[in-house]
Design an enzyme around this catalytic site. Structure first.
Site, PDB file in Angstrom:
ATOM      1  N   ALA A 156       0.879  -0.997  -0.198  1.00 13.94           N
ATOM      2  CA  ALA A 156       0.186   0.335   0.297  1.00 13.94           C
ATOM      3  C   ALA A 156       0.428   1.198   0.279  1.00 13.94           C
ATOM      4  CB  ALA A 156      -0.796   0.559   1.274  1.00 13.94           C
ATOM      5  N   LYS A 157       0.661   2.368  -1.063  1.00 22.43           N
ATOM      6  CA  LYS A 157       1.368   3.093  -1.460  1.00 22.43           C
ATOM      7  C   LYS A 157       0.786   4.664   0.118  1.00 22.43           C
ATOM      8  CE  LYS A 157       3.314   6.128  -4.120  1.00 22.43           C
ATOM      9  NZ  LYS A 157       4.933   6.262  -3.823  1.00 22.43           N
ATOM     10  N   ALA A 158       1.225   3.431   1.038  1.00 30.64           N
ATOM     11  CA  ALA A 158       0.403   4.556   2.127  1.00 30.64           C
ATOM     12  C   ALA A 158       1.315   6.177   3.022  1.00 30.64           C
ATOM     13  CB  ALA A 158       0.092   4.115   3.147  1.00 30.64           C
TER      14      ALA A 158
END
Ligand code: PPE
Length: 314
Positions: A156-158
């Site tokens: 996840a590109k969080a």
């Protein structure tokens, strides 16, 4: 950062300066955002966005991992992105879609807060410097470790993941390096603070696998496809730290970093200590494809059309 005219916010264009949020927005306190970084390149046929659908897909998937329901479909996000670049009249830019848990309640539980989606773009040059693209950067192996599996999901590109990246980057810069390479919880190579890593040895192209706590980069995928097309063997496997010290060539990939050679690790020269031949070949092909200097054989470019500044459409 050079401001542009408009930012897209929940379906509307608003002025750059109006894209503000409340200090009690959930994202400020708990890192609850997912985002993307996308590049739009100047081509002879006008601006074109590189792998837009793949970036949007990853945004949607990052949101899914965090049980965040995005208020717009992938198709709407793609259209909004193209329109944003056109409205701002930019020939090339970096695009940053970001979905945040907004203002409403305070407390860890994010589920009562609205999800707001913004898309901004601005002109952004070479991430690690112009010189870096041609001659490479000096990097270190970080004293920090990437998040272990089942902690902060790295696919996840969080926003929150970038606290780890900031520690890596600040340490590297403070110690006189351009970037840091982070090991995973098993002590094998993961990636850079904002880039994936490739290693060339004996003509084979190695990169670290999804199980080494990486973000599965879209530039990484592009480079793997280019390298495969050239006939290089791609080996996706866990890489011990010392493999870096005996590499012939190393390079980083990322939307911001594009394809950037690494010329030394911990002050040990990589190969000749300059950009290597396979890196140069892959890099050249990458830049020719993104700039439309070669036919778009992979279907990676989304044309933006005539910029609004040309006065034809508004
Ligand atoms: N790993 C990390 C941790 C990462 O942040 C990026 C992108 C990549 C790999 C490469 O992914 P891709 O862009 O899909 O090839 N980092 C973004 C943010 C950089 C920033 O400083 O902000 C980027 O390159 O846009």
């Amino acid at each position: 950062m050079q401001p542009t005219d408009k930012i897209w916010f929940n379906g509307k264009f608003i002025a750059w300066d109006d894209a503000r949020i409340h200090v009690l927005s959930h994202v400020i306190h708990y890192g609850s955002s997912v985002f993307e970084g996308v590049r739009c390149y100047e081509t002879s046929a006008g601006p074109a966005i590189f792998r837009l659908a793949d970036h949007t897909r990853r945004l949607v998937e990052s949101a899914k991992i965090y049980r965040m329901s995005l208020p717009f479909s992938a198709e709407e996000i793609n259209d909004a992105t193209v329109e944003l670049v056109r409205v701002n009249g930019l020939r090339s830019c970096y695009i940053r879609p970001v979905a945040i848990r907004g203002y409403g309640e305070i407390g860890v539980n994010p589920m009562k807060n609205p999800v707001d989606l913004y898309i901004a773009c601005w002109e952004w040059g070479k991430y690690l410097g112009e010189e870096a693209i041609n001659h490479g950067v000096d990097v270190c192996v970080s004293s920090w470790t990437r998040p272990a599996p089942n902690t902060h999901p790295t696919l996840a590109k969080a926003g929150g993941n970038y606290l780890n990246s900031q520690l890596v980057k600040m340490e590297a810069l403070t110690d006189g390096y351009a970037e840091g390479i982070v090991l995973d919880h098993n002590g094998v190579v993961s990636e850079g603070s904002g880039e994936n890593i490739f290693v060339v040895r004996d003509g084979k192209v190695y990169t670290t696998p999804m199980t080494s706590s990486i973000l599965h980069g879209i530039t990484r995928d592009s480079v793997m496809r280019i390298a495969r097309d050239f006939g290089y063997e791609i080996v996706e496997t866990a890489l011990p730290r010392e493999f870096l010290y005996i590499a012939d060539e190393i390079f980083f990939t990322g939307t911001a970093a594009e394809v950037t050679p690494v010329r030394s690790i911990d002050r040990i020269p990589v190969g000749s200590g300059d950009r290597g031949p396979i890196t140069a070949r892959i890099q050249k092909e990458f830049f020719e494809l993104v700039h439309g200097d070669k036919p778009d054989r992979f279907g990676w470019l989304s044309p933006v059309g005539v910029p609004a500044s040309a006065g034809l459409v508004r």
